[in-house]
Design an enzyme around this catalytic site. Structure first.
Site, PDB file in Angstrom:
ATOM      1  N   LYS A  75       0.758  -1.426  -0.079  1.00 33.04           N
ATOM      2  CA  LYS A  75      -0.129   0.068  -0.014  1.00 33.04           C
ATOM      3  C   LYS A  75       0.989   1.337  -0.241  1.00 33.04           C
ATOM      4  O   LYS A  75       0.330   2.403  -0.650  1.00 33.04           O
ATOM      5  CB  LYS A  75      -0.610  -0.275   1.258  1.00 33.04           C
ATOM      6  N   ASP A 112      -9.925   2.434   2.997  1.00 33.35           N
ATOM      7  CA  ASP A 112      -9.741   1.777   4.299  1.00 33.35           C
ATOM      8  C   ASP A 112     -11.123   2.753   5.427  1.00 33.35           C
ATOM      9  O   ASP A 112     -12.554   2.236   5.878  1.00 33.35           O
ATOM     10  CB  ASP A 112      -8.961   1.617   4.659  1.00 33.35           C
ATOM     11  N   GLY A 137      -3.295   0.608  18.459  1.00 35.40           N
ATOM     12  CA  GLY A 137      -2.428   0.462  17.340  1.00 35.40           C
ATOM     13  C   GLY A 137      -1.895   2.268  16.713  1.00 35.40           C
ATOM     14  O   GLY A 137      -3.041   3.137  16.671  1.00 35.40           O
ATOM     15  N   ALA A 138      -0.995   1.035  16.147  1.00 34.17           N
ATOM     16  CA  ALA A 138      -0.402   2.956  15.365  1.00 34.17           C
ATOM     17  C   ALA A 138       0.761   2.541  14.026  1.00 34.17           C
ATOM     18  O   ALA A 138       1.358   3.536  13.741  1.00 34.17           O
ATOM     19  CB  ALA A 138       0.354   4.373  16.084  1.00 34.17           C
ATOM     20  N   GLY A 140       0.273   1.587   9.850  1.00 30.82           N
ATOM     21  CA  GLY A 140      -0.533   1.528   8.446  1.00 30.82           C
ATOM     22  C   GLY A 140      -1.982   1.849   8.406  1.00 30.82           C
ATOM     23  O   GLY A 140      -2.665   2.338   8.070  1.00 30.82           O
ATOM     24  N   ALA A 141      -2.694   0.245   9.108  1.00 28.78           N
ATOM     25  CA  ALA A 141      -3.931   0.531   9.626  1.00 28.78           C
ATOM     26  C   ALA A 141      -4.646   1.169   9.720  1.00 28.78           C
ATOM     27  O   ALA A 141      -6.176   2.035   9.580  1.00 28.78           O
ATOM     28  CB  ALA A 141      -4.223  -1.335  10.249  1.00 28.78           C
ATOM     29  N   ASN A 161      -0.963   2.871  22.109  1.00 29.30           N
ATOM     30  CA  ASN A 161      -0.289   1.934  21.350  1.00 29.30           C
ATOM     31  C   ASN A 161       0.934   1.486  22.365  1.00 29.30           C
ATOM     32  O   ASN A 161       1.200   2.016  23.128  1.00 29.30           O
ATOM     33  CB  ASN A 161       0.575   2.356  19.903  1.00 29.30           C
ATOM     34  N   ARG A 162       1.228  -0.147  21.637  1.00 32.82           N
ATOM     35  CA  ARG A 162       2.452  -0.431  22.599  1.00 32.82           C
ATOM     36  C   ARG A 162       3.572  -0.091  22.986  1.00 32.82           C
ATOM     37  O   ARG A 162       4.094   0.518  23.707  1.00 32.82           O
ATOM     38  CB  ARG A 162       2.569  -2.228  22.031  1.00 32.82           C
ATOM     39  N   GLY A 249     -14.276  -7.003  11.460  1.00 36.94           N
ATOM     40  CA  GLY A 249     -14.309  -6.592  10.199  1.00 36.94           C
ATOM     41  C   GLY A 249     -13.952  -6.954   9.200  1.00 36.94           C
ATOM     42  O   GLY A 249     -14.057  -6.378   8.299  1.00 36.94           O
TER      43      GLY A 249
HETATM   44  P1  ATR Z   1       0.050  -2.387   9.950  1.00 38.56           P
HETATM   45  O1  ATR Z   1      -0.364  -2.331   8.540  1.00 38.56           O
HETATM   46  O2  ATR Z   1      -1.470  -3.706  10.639  1.00 38.56           O
HETATM   47  O3  ATR Z   1      -1.271  -1.170  11.422  1.00 38.56           O
HETATM   48  P2  ATR Z   1       2.424  -2.441  10.544  1.00 38.56           P
HETATM   49  O4  ATR Z   1       1.814  -0.930  10.135  1.00 38.56           O
HETATM   50  O5  ATR Z   1       3.375  -3.385  11.256  1.00 38.56           O
HETATM   51  O6  ATR Z   1       0.592  -3.367  10.161  1.00 38.56           O
HETATM   52  O7  ATR Z   1       1.430  -1.907  12.261  1.00 38.56           O
HETATM   53  C1  ATR Z   1       1.254  -2.586  13.142  1.00 38.56           C
HETATM   54  C2  ATR Z   1       0.558  -2.230  14.570  1.00 38.56           C
HETATM   55  O8  ATR Z   1      -0.046  -3.095  15.552  1.00 38.56           O
HETATM   56  C3  ATR Z   1       2.082  -1.334  15.458  1.00 38.56           C
HETATM   57  O9  ATR Z   1       0.404  -0.333  15.803  1.00 38.56           O
HETATM   58  C4  ATR Z   1       2.256  -2.262  16.165  1.00 38.56           C
HETATM   59  O10 ATR Z   1       2.294  -1.981  17.645  1.00 38.56           O
HETATM   60  P3  ATR Z   1       4.098  -1.767  17.941  1.00 38.56           P
HETATM   61  O11 ATR Z   1       4.149  -0.063  17.109  1.00 38.56           O
HETATM   62  O12 ATR Z   1       4.460  -1.523  18.755  1.00 38.56           O
HETATM   63  O13 ATR Z   1       4.679  -2.583  16.805  1.00 38.56           O
HETATM   64  C5  ATR Z   1       0.700  -3.485  16.598  1.00 38.56           C
HETATM   65  N1  ATR Z   1       0.843  -4.758  17.526  1.00 38.56           N
HETATM   66  C6  ATR Z   1       1.772  -5.603  16.672  1.00 38.56           C
HETATM   67  N2  ATR Z   1       1.839  -6.080  17.796  1.00 38.56           N
HETATM   68  C7  ATR Z   1       1.374  -6.520  18.861  1.00 38.56           C
HETATM   69  C8  ATR Z   1       1.055  -6.712  19.438  1.00 38.56           C
HETATM   70  N3  ATR Z   1       1.304  -8.289  20.009  1.00 38.56           N
HETATM   71  N4  ATR Z   1       0.922  -6.339  20.995  1.00 38.56           N
HETATM   72  C9  ATR Z   1       0.164  -5.123  20.532  1.00 38.56           C
HETATM   73  N5  ATR Z   1       0.001  -4.504  19.672  1.00 38.56           N
HETATM   74  C10 ATR Z   1       0.459  -4.957  18.139  1.00 38.56           C
END
Ligand code: ATR
Length: 282
Positions: A75, A112, A137-138, A140-141, A161-162, A249
Site C-alpha cells: 500500500k 479503508d 495501534g499506530a 498503517g492500518a 499503542n504498544r 472487520g
Molecule cells: P499495519 O499496516 O497492520 O498497521 P504495522 O504498520 O506493522 O501494520 O503496525 C502494526 C501495529 O500493530 C502497530 O501498532 C504495532 O505496535 P508497535 O508499534 O508497538 O509495534 C501493533 N502490534 C503488533 N503486534 C502487537 C502485539 N503483540 N501487541 C500489541 N500491539 C501489537
C-alpha cells in the site's frame, strides 16, 4: 467502460495485488458486486513478489487493466507509484485503490477509512459524532482510518499503542489538539469509551493489546478491524467483559471494496447480501 450489453467487448480487467493473496476475498466480493449491478468486468488476484510491484502494475496496465486494489505489503509502494493521489490517500499515506484513466495516468485513492465508517454507521447504526473513541495501534492500518473517523466529529479519539511514541507522533501529525491524543497502553485513562477499535496486528501473533477492562462499560462497542472464521482474541476479551456490541472487520472489508467499485464504475453496490456471502465463504 463496457456494459453488460456490449457483447463483443472483453470484460474490463480489475485485480487485487498483494502477497500473500490466495486467501483474498476481493475476487468474490467484486464478482458479486458486478453481477448485482450488471457490470461486465473480470476481477482476479495477482500475487506480486517483493521488488516486483512496479513491473506487475505496468504489465497489468499494458494488458488493458482498468483498476487495482492493493493490499499488504504494497500500500505504501502504491502511494509512491501513482501519478495522482486523492485527499484521502494523502492523509492515509497509503493507496489501496488505483484507477487508470484514458491518458494512461494512474490515480491512487484509499477507501479503508470510509469503509470502516460506513460499516459502523450504516450497517451497525453506531453514531460517531460526539463520541469518545479508543483506537489501538499506530501502524498503517490506523493511519488509514484516522481522517474519515475525525471527519465524523467524535469528541475525542485516543490512539494507544504498544510503542507509545508512535501513537504520540501519529496524533501530532494529524494536529487536532485535545480531540486526538496518543499514548501507550498503560496511560489509557480509566473512563469508559463509547467505541474501542483494535487496529493492531496483535491477533496475528495470538496476543491481546494490554488495555484496562475499565475501558468497557455497558454502552461500549468493540470493533476488531481483523476478521476470520472465529472471533479474534480481542473480540473474545470484549465479550468476556460484557461489551454489548462486539464486531469484526468483515463489513469494513466489503464496504472498502464497495467504495473502490464506485470509484471505478460509478455504481454503488448493495453490500448487505455480499457481507453475508463472504461470511458464509470463510
Ligand atoms: P499495519 O499496516 O497492520 O498497521 P504495522 O504498520 O506493522 O501494520 O503496525 C502494526 C501495529 O500493530 C502497530 O501498532 C504495532 O505496535 P508497535 O508499534 O508497538 O509495534 C501493533 N502490534 C503488533 N503486534 C502487537 C502485539 N503483540 N501487541 C500489541 N500491539 C501489537
Amino acid at each position: 467502460m463496457s456494459s453488460l450489453f456490449d457483447f463483443d467487448a472483453k470484460p474490463d480487467p480489475y485485480a487485487v495485488m498483494g502477497n500473500p493473496i490466495s486467501h483474498s476475498q476481493s475476487p468474490l466480493i467484486h464478482t458479486e458486486f458486478a453481477s448485482q449491478t450488471q457490470q461486465r468486468l473480470n476481477y482476479s488476484a495477482i500475487q506480486v513478489d517483493a521488488g516486483g510491484f512496479e513491473q506487475a502494475v505496468g504489465n497489468f496496465r499494458a494488458s488493458g487493466g482498468k483498476g487495482l486494489n492493493i493490499t499488504v505489503p504494497f500500500k505504501q509502494e502504491a502511494w509512491e507509484f501513482v501519478d495522482e493521489r486523492s485527499e484521502r490517500a494523502i492523509q492515509a499515506g497509503a493507496v489501496n485503490t488505483i484507477s487508470f484513466n484514458d491518458n494512461g495516468q494512474s490515480v491512487g485513492d484509499n477507501t479503508d477509512g470510509v469503509g470502516l465508517v460506513r460499516d459502523l454507521m450504516e450497517n451497525h447504526a453506531i453514531e460517531l459524532a460526539g463520541k469518545r473513541i479508543l483506537i489501538l495501534g499506530a501502524g498503517g492500518a490506523v493511519r488509514g482510518i484516522l481522517g474519515p473517523m475525525l471527519a465524523q466529529q467524535p469528541s475525542e479519539i485516543v490512539i494507544a499503542n504498544r510503542t507509545a511514541e508512535k501513537a504520540v507522533a501519529l496524533a501530532n501529525e494529524f494536529n487536532r489538539g485535545d480531540q486526538l491524543q496518543g499514548c501507550g497502553f498503560p496511560s489509557i485513562d480509566e473512563l469508559p469509551f463509547d467505541l474501542i477499535i483494535n487496529g493492531t496486528a496483535a491477533s496475528l501473533q495470538g496476543e491481546l493489546p494490554s488495555i484496562p477492562a475499565t475501558a468497557i462499560s455497558s454502552g461500549t462497542c468493540c470493533y476488531d478491524m481483523m476478521y476470520g472464521k472465529a472471533p479474534t482474541l480481542f473480540m473474545t476479551w470484549a465479550a468476556k467483559h460484557d461489551a454489548p456490541k462486539v464486531l469484526d472487520g468483515l463489513g469494513m472489508l466489503v464496504e472498502q471494496a464497495a467504495e473502490s467499485f464506485f470509484i471505478w464504475r460509478a455504481v454503488r453496490p448493495d453490500t448487505r447480501e455480499v457481507i453475508a456471502s463472504v461470511k458464509a465463504a470463510l
